[in-house]
Design a protein around this motif. Structure first.
Motif, short mmCIF file in Angstrom:
data_model
loop_
_atom_site.label_atom_id
_atom_site.label_comp_id
_atom_site.label_asym_id
_atom_site.label_seq_id
_atom_site.Cartn_x
_atom_site.Cartn_y
_atom_site.Cartn_z
N MET A 1 0.80 -1.20 0.01
CA MET A 1 -0.22 -0.03 0.22
C MET A 1 0.83 1.13 -0.08
N ASN A 2 0.67 2.22 -0.86
CA ASN A 2 1.44 3.11 -0.86
C ASN A 2 0.68 4.45 -0.10
N LYS A 3 1.43 5.65 -0.12
CA LYS A 3 1.06 6.87 0.59
C LYS A 3 -0.45 7.22 0.47
N HIS A 4 -0.61 7.30 -1.01
CA HIS A 4 -2.17 7.80 -1.32
C HIS A 4 -3.09 6.82 -0.81
N GLU A 5 -2.86 5.30 -1.28
CA GLU A 5 -3.83 4.45 -0.82
C GLU A 5 -4.00 4.46 0.65
N ASP A 35 8.60 11.92 6.72
CA ASP A 35 9.54 11.84 7.78
C ASP A 35 10.30 10.75 7.53
N ARG A 36 9.56 9.53 7.36
CA ARG A 36 10.30 8.20 7.50
C ARG A 36 10.82 7.91 6.07
N MET A 37 10.35 8.45 4.94
CA MET A 37 10.82 8.40 3.77
C MET A 37 12.10 9.18 3.58
N SER A 42 11.49 3.16 2.25
CA SER A 42 10.89 3.39 0.81
C SER A 42 9.25 3.69 1.27
N GLU A 43 8.47 4.06 0.40
CA GLU A 43 7.32 4.51 0.64
C GLU A 43 6.35 3.67 1.10
N GLN A 44 6.61 2.27 0.77
CA GLN A 44 5.70 1.13 1.28
C GLN A 44 6.20 0.74 2.81
N GLU A 45 7.35 0.80 2.86
CA GLU A 45 7.78 0.46 4.30
C GLU A 45 7.51 1.65 5.41
N ALA A 46 7.49 2.85 4.95
CA ALA A 46 7.00 3.97 5.78
C ALA A 46 5.36 3.87 6.12
N VAL A 47 4.80 3.46 4.91
CA VAL A 47 3.42 3.20 5.29
C VAL A 47 3.33 1.99 6.39
N GLN A 48 3.96 1.10 5.97
CA GLN A 48 3.71 -0.34 6.94
C GLN A 48 4.09 0.15 8.24
N ASP A 49 5.14 0.82 8.50
CA ASP A 49 5.76 1.48 9.76
C ASP A 49 4.78 1.94 10.76
N LEU A 50 3.59 2.50 10.00
CA LEU A 50 2.70 3.50 10.87
C LEU A 50 1.68 2.24 11.35
#
Length: 206
Positions: A1-5, A35-37, A42-50
Motif C-alpha cells: 500500500m502506497n501513501k495515497h492509498e 519523515d520516514r521516507m 521506501s514509501e511502502q515501508e513508511a506506510v507499513q511502519d505506521l
C-alpha cells in the motif's frame, strides 16, 4: 500500500469526524510518512511502519472528546419547575389514559360475560334442580308416613326436578360447544380489529 492509498483508506475510516479534524489527521500522518521516507525508508515501508489503518482510526476516534452536552444546574432546576407546574395537566392526562384502558378491559370482559351468560344460567338452574330432586326424593318417604298425598306430591316434584336437571345438563353441554366457538370467534375478532391496530400505531408495543 502506497501513501495515497493509505491516506485515502484512512480518510474513509474517519468519516465520522468533522472535515477539519479529519484533514488535520490526514496531514499529520502524511507528514509522518514523509519523515520516514526522508530517513531512508521506501514509501511502502513508511506506510507499513505506521501500522494498520483500521487500528489507527479506532485510536483517533476514541481519543476525540465527547460531544454530549450536560445540562447546567439552572437548566435542571427549570426542568424540575416545569414538571411540577405541569403536574396537574399530565396527571389528568394519565388518569384519563388509565380510565380509557380500564373501560376497554371492562368492555372486553362484558363481551365474554354476555357470550357465556346463557350456559352459566342453565348450569345454575340445573344444579338447583338437582338439589331439589335429591331433597324431594329423600324427603318424600317421610312425608308419606304422615300424609300420603303430600309425600306423593313431593315425589312428583322430585321426579320433575330430576327430568329438568337432565334436560338442562344436556342443553348446557351442547350449548357450551357453540359458545366455545363464539368465544374463539370473539377473541379472533379482538386480535384482528383491536390488537393489530394498536400495533400499527405503536401503542401495543410500548
Amino acid at each position: 500500500m502506497n501513501k495515497h492509498e493509505f491516506l485515502d483508506h484512512l480518510e474513509r475510516l474517519l468519516k465520522s469526524l468533522p472535515r477539519q479534524e479529519r484533514q488535520k489527521m490526514l496531514a499529520y500522518y502524511a507528514e509522518m510518512i514523509d519523515d520516514r521516507m526522508e530517513e531512508g525508508m521506501s514509501e511502502q515501508e513508511a506506510v507499513q511502519d505506521l501500522g494498520d489503518a483500521g487500528m489507527l482510526a479506532e485510536q483517533i476516534v476514541s481519543a476525540q472528546p465527547s460531544k454530549e452536552k450536560k445540562l447546567s444546574n439552572p437548566m435542571k432546576v427549570l426542568i424540575i419547575v416545569l414538571i411540577v407546574l405541569g403536574s396537574p395537566l399530565w396527571a389528568c392526562l394519565l388518569l384519563a389514559l388509565l380510565a380509557l384502558i380500564c373501560t376497554g378491559i371492562l368492555l372486553i370482559l362484558t363481551g365474554y360475560i354476555m357470550i357465556w351468560l346463557i350456559p352459566v344460567l342453565s348450569a345454575t338452574i340445573m344444579v338447583a334442580s338437582l338439589i331439589l330432586c335429591i331433597i324431594s326424593l329423600i324427603g318424600s318417604p317421610f312425608l308419606m308416613v304422615s300424609s300420603f298425598m303430600t309425600g306423593l306430591l313431593q315425589l312428583g316434584v322430585g321426579l320433575i326436578a330430576a327430568g329438568l336437571s337432565i334436560l338442562l345438563g344436556l342443553f348446557t353441554i351442547y350449548a357450551s360447544r357453540y359458545f366455545i366457538k363464539a368465544t374463539m370467534s370473539f377473541s379472533h375478532w379482538l386480535k384482528e380489529h383491536l390488537f393489530y391496530r394498536l400495533k400499527e400505531v405503536h401503542v401495543w408495543q410500548s
